[in-house]
Design a protein around this motif. Structure first.
Motif, PDB file in Angstrom:
ATOM      1  N   LEU A  94       0.834  -1.197   0.000  1.00  0.00           N
ATOM      2  CA  LEU A  94       0.000   0.000   0.000  1.00  0.00           C
ATOM      3  C   LEU A  94       0.871   1.250   0.000  1.00  0.00           C
ATOM      4  O   LEU A  94       1.837   1.339   0.761  1.00  0.00           O
ATOM      5  N   ASP A  95       0.510   2.210  -0.866  1.00  0.00           N
ATOM      6  CA  ASP A  95       1.228   3.485  -0.841  1.00  0.00           C
ATOM      7  C   ASP A  95       0.589   4.414   0.200  1.00  0.00           C
ATOM      8  O   ASP A  95      -0.315   4.018   0.933  1.00  0.00           O
ATOM      9  N   GLU A  96       1.068   5.657   0.260  1.00  0.00           N
ATOM     10  CA  GLU A  96       0.606   6.574   1.302  1.00  0.00           C
ATOM     11  C   GLU A  96      -0.873   6.914   1.198  1.00  0.00           C
ATOM     12  O   GLU A  96      -1.513   7.272   2.185  1.00  0.00           O
ATOM     13  N   SER A  97      -1.460   6.776  -0.008  1.00  0.00           N
ATOM     14  CA  SER A  97      -2.877   7.097  -0.199  1.00  0.00           C
ATOM     15  C   SER A  97      -3.772   5.885  -0.022  1.00  0.00           C
ATOM     16  O   SER A  97      -4.997   5.996  -0.156  1.00  0.00           O
ATOM     17  N   GLY A  98      -3.177   4.731   0.282  1.00  0.00           N
ATOM     18  CA  GLY A  98      -3.962   3.517   0.447  1.00  0.00           C
ATOM     19  C   GLY A  98      -4.163   2.737  -0.832  1.00  0.00           C
ATOM     20  O   GLY A  98      -4.850   1.715  -0.843  1.00  0.00           O
ATOM     21  N   GLN A  99      -3.563   3.176  -1.938  1.00  0.00           N
ATOM     22  CA  GLN A  99      -3.631   2.442  -3.197  1.00  0.00           C
ATOM     23  C   GLN A  99      -2.737   1.207  -3.107  1.00  0.00           C
ATOM     24  O   GLN A  99      -1.616   1.271  -2.604  1.00  0.00           O
ATOM     25  N   GLU A 246     -12.941   8.945   4.608  1.00  0.00           N
ATOM     26  CA  GLU A 246     -11.625   8.763   5.209  1.00  0.00           C
ATOM     27  C   GLU A 246     -11.112   7.406   4.744  1.00  0.00           C
ATOM     28  O   GLU A 246     -11.578   6.360   5.203  1.00  0.00           O
ATOM     29  N   VAL A 247     -10.157   7.422   3.832  1.00  0.00           N
ATOM     30  CA  VAL A 247      -9.721   6.199   3.161  1.00  0.00           C
ATOM     31  C   VAL A 247      -8.729   5.429   4.027  1.00  0.00           C
ATOM     32  O   VAL A 247      -7.696   5.973   4.434  1.00  0.00           O
ATOM     33  N   VAL A 248      -9.063   4.164   4.293  1.00  0.00           N
ATOM     34  CA  VAL A 248      -8.111   3.243   4.927  1.00  0.00           C
ATOM     35  C   VAL A 248      -7.262   2.594   3.842  1.00  0.00           C
ATOM     36  O   VAL A 248      -6.041   2.597   3.898  1.00  0.00           O
ATOM     37  N   ASP A 249      -7.914   2.001   2.850  1.00  0.00           N
ATOM     38  CA  ASP A 249      -7.245   1.564   1.628  1.00  0.00           C
ATOM     39  C   ASP A 249      -8.304   1.441   0.544  1.00  0.00           C
ATOM     40  O   ASP A 249      -9.500   1.511   0.814  1.00  0.00           O
TER      41      ASP A 249
END
Length: 313
Positions: A94-99, A246-249
């Motif tokens: 996972l990157d910092e944005s949850g992608q 609010e994105v977790v992933d």
């Protein structure tokens, strides 16, 4: 069990998330059930649309996990094949944005080994819609069998396809080459803006949608992350916004969107044919519901789509 309305054809994937420190010489893998088609079947069933999964599920430990997950969500597995081949494994970072970025371990896996005798209209059964996509569409030897079944199903059911491009595993040129044939088979093409750029780099969304409509697809839907989604019905287009989340992933978000879209089309009485009476307002409504479903999936870890009760109110 109520009559099955949507069948989903494709793979189960063991999604492994690494924890620990590689620099210290040890990683721990937390493995969750995934795979784009399996995720879509789970989300459909949780929303209340009776769903059947058509897959080749290994008898290994991952396969047991897949079966439990699908059955716990109410998915019909009666037409699945119990396979000797191993399950597909994907290691996610996972990157910092949850992608999530995946590395796949898929050679010789159960998911792609469909035979002509296994993948038949009889196994599909009587359904209103057949959805497929992702690696099942492009991995030999089963991909050819999948396309054959889509052609057979199109005579009596709505056909939905999500290419779900995996550029790290399959050359985007393969998707580019197959898109005209998929559009000829499908009533619905759903994909992300990243997929769109991989398949038709540098081309505008409007131009690509018009090309795919001309090839046969009635409804094209492009998801755009936090910017919502664009729907195109025979060249008429509209955009829906995504709710603040609010994105977790983002794992499984696109699959949940697909399920939300198909669920809303089903409850609106639109599935079961060529979408002849579908209008832009109905497509916009279905996409607006779908972005809510995807947003809820983004708010929790992993491919864990919401139940119908989670969308009440």
């Amino acid at each position: 069990m109520p009559p099955i309305k949507v069948a989903v054809l494709g793979e189960c994937v063991a999604d492994a998330f690494a924890t620990g420190s590689a620099s210290q010489g040890e990683l721990t893998l937390r493995v969750l059930p995934g795979g784009s088609p399996a995720n879509t079947a789970v989300a459909l069933s949780r929303l209340g649309t009776p769903a059947r999964f058509l897959g080749r599920i290994s008898h290994d430990s991952f396969g047991a996990m897949f079966r439990a997950h699908l059955e716990d969500s109410g998915v019909d597995l009666s037409r699945c094949v119990t396979a000797d081949e191993p399950s597909t494994l994907a290691v996610a970072t996972l990157d910092e944005s949850g992608q999530a970025v995946y590395s796949f371990h898929a050679e010789g896996a159960a998911d792609w080994a469909w035979s002509t005798a296994e993948l038949t209209s009889e196994r599909l059964g009587h359904v209103s819609c057949l959805h497929t996509g992702s690696l099942a569409l492009v991995r030999a030897p089963g991909a050819e069998r999948v396309e054959e079944l889509l052609g057979q199903a199109a005579a009596r059911a709505t056909v939905s396809i999500d290419p779900n491009v995996r550029a790290g595993l399959v050359d985007p040129a393969v998707y580019r080459e197959r898109m005209p044939a998929w559009c000829a088979l499908a009533d619905i093409i759903k994909l992300s803006d990243d997929d769109l750029e991989c398949i038709n780099p540098g081309e505008s969304l409007d131009r690509v949608c018009d090309t795919w409509h001309a090839a046969g697809a009635r409804l094209v839907v492009v998801t755009r992350g936090s910017r919502g989604a664009t729907v195109s019905v025979d060249g008429e287009r509209a955009t829906v916004s995504a709710p603040a989340t609010e994105v977790v992933d983002t794992v499984g978000a696109g699959d949940s969107f697909t399920a939300g879209l198909l669920h809303r089309l089903h409850t609106s009485g639109l599935l079961g044919g060529r979408l002849d009476i579908l209008g832009l307002d109905q497509a916009r409504d279905a996409a607006a519901f779908a972005v809510r479903v995807a947003a809820l999936t983004c708010s929790v870890a992993g491919a864990n789509p919401p139940w119908a009760r989670d969308l009440d109110g």
